[in-house]
Write an enzyme that holds these catalytic residues in place. Structure first.
Site, PDB file in Angstrom:
ATOM      1  CG  ASP A  92     -61.121 -33.428 -24.173  1.00 18.19           C
ATOM      2  OD1 ASP A  92     -60.694 -32.344 -23.734  1.00 18.19           O
ATOM      3  OD2 ASP A  92     -61.913 -33.522 -25.132  1.00 18.19           O
ATOM      4  N   GLY A 125     -59.991 -22.197 -23.448  1.00 18.32           N
ATOM      5  CA  GLY A 125     -59.580 -20.843 -23.049  1.00 18.32           C
ATOM      6  C   GLY A 125     -59.272 -20.697 -21.567  1.00 18.32           C
ATOM      7  CG  ASP A 205     -19.936  -9.401   4.520  1.00 18.11           C
ATOM      8  OD1 ASP A 205     -20.874  -8.867   5.145  1.00 18.11           O
ATOM      9  OD2 ASP A 205     -19.816 -10.637   4.385  1.00 18.11           O
TER      10      ASP A 205
END
Ligand code: SPV
Ligand code: MG
Length: 433
Positions: A92, A125, A205
């Site tokens: 629910d 919980g 790079d």
């Protein structure tokens, strides 16, 4: 007649709440579990730790479960219409929160079918979302991480990857999320970029930062994240060296390496024809792909072939010829790169490639055609989008601004608002306190 009762679940983490629903549901008759597929889940939250087959095997063996069917969508509706159960059972807790629209739809469909919705008190919980956080905290294993890229490609319309050059970037990519009217959005994984790995070390790079050095940052990223990583392997180097790179990356749980079809001194592709760069022959590059495929241990590791024809000013037919040849040689994906600002060439490439190949994943790096949104890239047949340098490019101007402002003022007060509060940095990384 035996009544059928439907329950939808992910079942990645089993908890007493789920068992309670199964026990309650089984009291009504034939309990059919609609098990959410990776595809159904991927648009809403992270992929389950376990694959669909693994979850199915577990759920089938739970007492009370009569049957497991795939639920291909997040919503229950199409499966309810398909299987027409007498009941559906749900905790629910969906009366409020994000699921309440779905609840309304389910009530409507069940009424139409002459069935009933059974709501049982939700086990306090414990819920899957709470456990989700805990599983993130547990982390991952190299094997699970490695496999996750292929699973994401199969499950998502488009896989969204962002560049990470250190652990902090990794943490951002791991945790930043946006929830808006379009749903939940997060990054799916990380790109280990040669450009930003080099730049962040003050090096060009040009494959000057070797694998061992790049692995140091990569290791930091691996330590604080769980999402898949795609490694920018530059040219892959010599074939004799590439086989070791593949093994090393695979052992660490990296999901894929992308190698580009260039030879000689590599320069960044975004120079286009401004830099002299030589493309490998089709045969030469196919041999490298094949050697890599033969070197890998798992079937999950991906070698993605990056085509530089459009960068080098060559024709579309050259790019396509290479794409088909690389797939034939064993490439698990194609990255088509371009520095064209319109994106038209990428669109054309994808259309042509997809005429003959429906499934091989296509990867793109829309740095210059950044106005094209993910949905459109997906509509072109693209599977993976890499935002290849944005974490470094955004950090650099911010740092320069701070450095300059301190110099101008002879103190740091003026940069206070440009910086994150001390309290926040102390709380950023768990365990700092
Ligand atoms: C990188 O990020 O290093 C890449 C992509 O290889 S690009 O910079 O566009 O070449
Ligand atoms: Mg690169």
């Amino acid at each position: 007649m035996n009544k059928t009762i439907y329950v939808g679940m992910t079942a990645d983490i089993l908890h007493p709440g789920l068992i309670n629903i199964i026990n309650e549901g089984a009291k009504y008759g034939h309990l059919m579990v609609g098990l959410l597929t990776d595809k159904a889940i991927a648009a809403h939250k992270r992929l389950p730790f376990l694959t669909y087959e693994q979850r199915k095997l577990i759920v089938e063996n739970i007492k009370g479960v009569a049957e497991v069917v795939p639920q291909e969508e997040w919503s229950y509706v199409s499966n309810l219409l398909k299987y027409k159960p007498d009941y559906i059972i749900h905790g629910d807790d969906w009366k409020t929160g994000p699921s309440c629209n779905e609840r309304a739809k389910v009530f409507e469909v069940m009424k139409q079918l002459g069935g009933e919705v059974i709501e049982i008190p939700y086990t306090k919980g414990i819920n899957s979302s709470g456990l989700d956080k805990e599983i993130k905290a547990i982390g991952t294993t190299p094997e699970v991480r490695l496999k996750s890229l292929r699973r994401l490609i199969a499950a998502k319309p488009i896989v969204r990857i962002l560049e990470a050059h250190n652990g902090l970037c990794g943490l951002i990519i791991e945790h930043v999320e946006v929830n808006d009217e379009k749903g939940h959005k997060a990054f799916d994984g990380m790109w280990s970029s040669s450009l930003t790995d080099s730049t962040s070390k003050g090096k060009p790079d040009i494959e000057a930062v070797d694998l061992t050095t790049r692995l140091q940052d990569l290791n930091n990223i691996l330590e604080c994240t769980t999402k898949p990583i795609i490694y920018d392997g530059d040219t892959g180097g010599k074939v004799e060296h590439f086989v070791f790179t593949v093994r090393t990356l695979e052992r660490l749980g990296i999901s894929a390496v992308i190698i580009e079809d260039k030879i000689g001194l590599k320069k960044n592709s975004l120079f286009g024809t401004e830099a002299v760069q030589i493309q490998d022959s089709i045969e030469g590059f196919c041999a490298k792909i094949l050697a890599g495929k033969n070197a890998q241990v798992t079937k999950d590791f991906m070698i993605i072939a990056r085509i530089e024809s459009l960068i080098a000013g060559k024709s579309m037919s050259d790019a396509l010829e290479r794409a088909f040849a690389y797939v034939e040689a064993g490439a698990d994906g194609i990255m088509i790169h371009s520095k064209n600002k319109s994106g038209d060439d990428i669109k054309e490439f994808c259309a042509e490639f997809r005429k003959h190949n429906a499934n091989t994943p296509i990867v793109v790096v829309p740095t210059t055609y950044d106005h094209i949104a993910e949905e459109e890239l997906h509509s072109w047949g693209i599977n993976v989008v890499i935002y290849a340098n944005h974490m470094l490019r955004s950090a650099y101007p911010a740092m320069v601004e701070v450095a300059r402002t301190i110099l101008e003022n002879g103190r740091a007060q003026e940069v206070r608002n440009l910086c994150m509060p001390i309290k926040e940095i102390l709380e950023l990384v768990p365990g700092t306190k």
